[in-house]
Write a protein that holds these residues in place. Structure first.
Motif, PDB file in Angstrom:
ATOM      1  N   SER A 121     -11.861   0.012  -9.031  1.00 33.62           N
ATOM      2  CA  SER A 121     -10.806   0.995  -8.824  1.00 33.62           C
ATOM      3  C   SER A 121     -10.170   0.817  -7.438  1.00 33.62           C
ATOM      4  N   GLU A 132      -7.694  -2.060  -7.545  1.00 33.28           N
ATOM      5  CA  GLU A 132      -6.463  -1.670  -8.230  1.00 33.28           C
ATOM      6  C   GLU A 132      -5.610  -0.759  -7.348  1.00 33.28           C
ATOM      7  N   SER A 133      -6.243   0.138  -6.612  1.00 38.32           N
ATOM      8  CA  SER A 133      -5.507   1.057  -5.732  1.00 38.32           C
ATOM      9  C   SER A 133      -4.764   0.287  -4.638  1.00 38.32           C
ATOM     10  N   CYS A 134      -5.394  -0.750  -4.082  1.00 37.52           N
ATOM     11  CA  CYS A 134      -4.717  -1.565  -3.057  1.00 37.52           C
ATOM     12  C   CYS A 134      -3.513  -2.286  -3.648  1.00 37.52           C
ATOM     13  N   ARG A 135      -3.648  -2.740  -4.894  1.00 41.44           N
ATOM     14  CA  ARG A 135      -2.523  -3.383  -5.563  1.00 41.44           C
ATOM     15  C   ARG A 135      -1.358  -2.404  -5.722  1.00 41.44           C
ATOM     16  N   GLU A 136      -1.671  -1.197  -6.073  1.00 40.95           N
ATOM     17  CA  GLU A 136      -0.627  -0.176  -6.241  1.00 40.95           C
ATOM     18  C   GLU A 136       0.072   0.139  -4.919  1.00 40.95           C
ATOM     19  N   CYS A 177      -7.495  -1.712   2.633  1.00 37.00           N
ATOM     20  CA  CYS A 177      -6.449  -2.562   2.054  1.00 37.00           C
ATOM     21  C   CYS A 177      -5.751  -3.337   3.169  1.00 37.00           C
TER      22      CYS A 177
END
Length: 203
Positions: free
Chosen positions: A100, A103-107, A196
């Motif tokens: 998770s 994915e949050s860093c990608r967002e 991130c």
């Protein structure tokens, strides 16, 4: 006027007349030759100019592409802060597992952090709560014992393990987090904060 003088006048006039008669033709021929020369020069200059314009257009397109890439690489300073020489966001308000966190860093437009050297580690550690843990982009999910950046697939240029790490349960502790100023291998489903980085390192 005697006959000798008359003959001289006829010869003189005849020669001048012949010269005058030929002058227009020679002039036209000379003009045609000059015009041909000028046309050839003009064609050459036109070809060179067209080639130059093509090169300029190519360079302009290349510059535009470079500017686009530079624009993409500019960190969003509303989301990331400069720590050392790069931009990071320390997410200490969201407690979650490694997947998770990634994915949050990608967002956010970045990726989980990969620390590049000791100076950067020290600069980041200065911003962290020593009693908390923070996920990084590193794991050995693909091959046991081979720790790589999950985003790039490359081995990190710098790792600083806690003194007894990787641990004895390294076959299940596949993801790396930062805690107590060093790196630990942990179970990827454990909850932790995360760090991130703004720059995404592609394959």
């Amino acid at each position: 006027m005697n006959i000798l003088s008359l003959l001289f006048c006829i010869i003189f006039f005849g020669k001048n007349y012949e010269s005058l008669a030929k002058t227009p033709e020679n002039t036209v021929q000379q003009c045609y030759g000059f015009c041909d020369l000028m046309l050839n020069h003009n064609n050459t200059y036109e070809e060179e100019w067209n080639a130059t314009e093509t090169r300029i257009k190519t360079l302009q397109d290349q510059i535009a592409e470079i500017e686009k890439e530079l624009e993409k690489s500019k960190p969003n300073t509303n989301r990331f802060s400069k720590i050392g020489t790069r931009y990071f966001q320390i997410v200490d308000y969201h407690y979650t597992n490694w997947f998770s966190a990634s994915e949050s860093c990608r967002e956010l437009g970045g990726q989980l952090a990969v620390i590049q050297n000791e100076e950067e580690l020290n600069a980041i550690n200065a911003q962290l709560d020593e009693n908390s843990a923070y996920w990084l982009d590193i794991n050995d999910l693909a091959y046991e014992g081979q720790y790589v950046s999950w985003t790039s697939g490359k081995r990190p240029s710098y790792l600083k393990w806690f003194y007894d790490r990787p641990g004895t349960n390294s076959d299940i502790e596949d993801c790396v987090l930062l805690s107590k100023k060093a790196m630990w291998d942990q179970i990827c489903t454990r909850n932790a904060y995360y760090i991130c980085q703004s720059d995404v390192v592609e394959w």
